[in-house]
Design an enzyme around this catalytic site. Structure first.
Site, PDB file in Angstrom:
ATOM      1  N   GLY A 249     -35.492   3.004 -22.996  1.00  0.00           N
ATOM      2  CA  GLY A 249     -35.979   4.013 -22.675  1.00  0.00           C
ATOM      3  C   GLY A 249     -36.701   3.364 -20.821  1.00  0.00           C
ATOM      4  CB  SER A 250     -38.355   4.762 -18.471  1.00  0.00           C
ATOM      5  OG  SER A 250     -40.290   4.355 -18.767  1.00  0.00           O
TER       6      SER A 250
ATOM      7  CB  CYS B 166     -28.428   4.429 -19.109  1.00  0.00           C
ATOM      8  SG  CYS B 166     -28.296   2.924 -20.808  1.00  0.00           S
TER       9      CYS B 166
ATOM     10  CD  GLU C  62     -31.567   6.364 -15.595  1.00  0.00           C
ATOM     11  OE1 GLU C  62     -30.243   5.629 -16.477  1.00  0.00           O
ATOM     12  OE2 GLU C  62     -32.214   5.769 -15.087  1.00  0.00           O
TER      13      GLU C  62
ATOM     14  CD  GLU D 238     -29.881   0.797 -23.006  1.00  0.00           C
ATOM     15  OE1 GLU D 238     -30.509   1.418 -21.256  1.00  0.00           O
ATOM     16  OE2 GLU D 238     -29.823   1.493 -23.675  1.00  0.00           O
ATOM     17  CG  LEU D 239     -36.307  -1.810 -20.072  1.00  0.00           C
ATOM     18  CD1 LEU D 239     -37.566  -2.477 -19.695  1.00  0.00           C
ATOM     19  CD2 LEU D 239     -37.062  -1.067 -21.313  1.00  0.00           C
TER      20      LEU D 239
END
Length: 479
Positions: A227-228, A281, A375, A247-248
């Protein structure tokens, strides 16, 4: 199923509250989703810990369960694709691709259960040590809490749940509130494959309450989250010394040099930029092109987009479906509009209908524009010309994030220079930033996260290494 229960302590049960889940594209009612109360979450975590501690599943048992689950997803691929489209609005092509990848991910996780080994430690290599040897073993951590995103409602879930089970852990899964149907179907398949009912739990709901309760509870030993960056930082602050795989955020770049096969690069970039409506992402957001081939690349991208409509995701010809919610479409549209007002130019796309945005290509953007600094997470690509490769690398690195990058070139020297100097977790040569094979390690640097996905690497993350040494006991003269 119009009522979607929770799976807690070995049973499908009701929660304390519920919410209505609608089809992302049509807005039609899909299900009433049960949401747990805090005590239900706490009780479920305690039950998982107790069951995991008592579990006697062997590595081969875990392999067989995950292999059967892989087969189960394959057999029910049409059903999974349908839930993904309902949950996310992804196109038929994107949904089917995700299902096929999940089949592979679960198979790989099962294989890793059979390969879970330690290593010998050469104790006799130390001065004064003889008659003694050592080895390590990998042991499960206990309870893994998997918190997963909407933009990969099946395969990312498999990348967290699969390794956790392969390693011998119990799992509590909290999917994104937008994607309850797909997660529930996967849990059913795992149970049908023989996973003991007391080793998995499924909770639904928002991160602000249900997610926070999971962080507050002392039971989970490991948190796997996608996520963020903002939420990832909050998780790290909340769970203290407990281990995490995060996992950002990302701001992915792909570079096309003037010696590249421009037509081939354009074909790959269009898919990598616009699959899942750009909600990936590693989507190509900043596309750097060496100036001598800029016009050629723009033309090739336009040719690739010709005849590829945006709209209803259930139509097989649709290339781009809706964003996850209308508010996301509002945000992306506003960013594009602000860029145009400041001098950027739309060379393809730019239209909108509801939550559906046409694949959009911008040129003449400056580095100060939001579409270059943050992003987008939508179907937008910004073309940036460059003269020297080092210039493109420097600009690609000028971001807090570092997940992945792509470089197209026929020059080995340029490829090696990019691989050495791009500060990202993965550099793909003659592929885009969004390239991924599910068996490979997948990790970011800087604000893009910590820890690694990929079945082999995630299994290592979700176990602890224990050293065992053995020497002759006092008075043992058997030697």
């Amino acid at each position: 199923m119009t009522d979607l229960p929770l799976f807690l302590e070995g049973a499908w049960v009701a929660g304390e509250t519920s919410y209505q889940h609608d089809d992302t594209y049509s807005g039609q009612f899909a299900a009433t989703v049960q949401v747990p109360g805090r005590e239900q979450v706490s009780s479920a975590l305690r039950a998982l810990a107790t069951a995991q501690a008592a579990s006697r599943l062997t590595a081969h048992d875990r392999f067989r369960i995950l292999a059967r689950a892989s087969d189960g997803v394959r057999r029910r691929s049409a059903e999974f694709a349908d839930t993904i489209i309902t949950d996310t609005g992804f196109t038929v092509t994107d949904a089917e691709r995700e299902v096929s990848r999940a089949v592979e991910t679960l198979r790989l996780c099962g294989e890793e259960a059979n390969r879970l080994t330690g290593r010998m430690v050469p104790l006799e290599g130390a001065p004064g040590v003889s008659g003694r040897f050592g080895y390590t073993m990998r042991r499960p951590l206990g309870v893994v809490c998997a918190i997963t995103p909407f933009n990969s409602p099946l395969n990312t879930v498999c990348h967290k749940v699969g390794p956790a089970l392969a390693a011998g852990n119990a799992v509590l899964l909290k999917p994104a509130a937008e994607t309850p149907l797909t997660a529930a179907l996967l849990v059913r398949v795992l149970l049908e494959a023989g996973l003991p009912e007391d080793l998995i739990a499924l909770v639904q709901g928002e991160g602000a309450d249900v997610g926070q309760w999971l962080l507050d509870d002392p039971t989970p030993a490991f948190y796997a989250f996608t996520g963020s960056t903002r939420v990832g930082e909050h998780i790290r602050r909340s769970v203290g010394l407990r281990r995490t795989q995060l996992e950002l955020g990302s701001l992915a770049s792909t570079i096309v040099c003037d010696d590249a096969d421009v037509a081939a690069a354009a074909a790959l970039c269009v898919n990598a930029a616009f699959r899942k409506a750009g909600q990936v992402c590693t989507s190509v957001q900043r596309l750097y092109v060496q100036r001598p081939v800029q016009d050629e690349l723009v033309a090739a991208l336009g040719e690739q987009l010709r005849g590829r409509p945006a709209g209803d995701p259930r139509l097989p010809e649709t290339f781009v479906g809706p964003l996850i919610r209308p508010a996301a479409a509002d945000r992306v549209s506003s960013w594009v509009g602000a860029a145009v007002e400041c001098g950027a130019r739309v060379v393809s796309g730019g239209g909108r209908s509801g939550a559906v945005l046409e694949p959009t290509i911008l040129t003449d953007a400056t580095t100060e524009m939001r579409v270059m600094r943050e992003e987008v997470f939508g179907p937008v690509v910004v073309l940036r010309p460059f003269d020297d490769l080092d210039e493109a690398i420097a600009e690609a690195n000028d971001t807090p994030y570092g997940l992945a990058a792509g470089v197209f070139t026929a020059s080995l020297g340029r490829a090696l220079r990019a691989a050495e100097n791009l500060r990202v977790g993965t550099v793909h040569i003659n592929e885009t930033s969004s390239s991924r094979v599910d068996l490979m390690p997948f990790a970011g640097v800087k604000a893009s996260g910590t820890g690694a996905e990929g079945p082999r690497y995630a299994v290592a993350e979700m176990t602890e290494e224990r050293l065992v040494t053995i020497g002759a006991g006092p008075g043992d003269r058997s030697r």
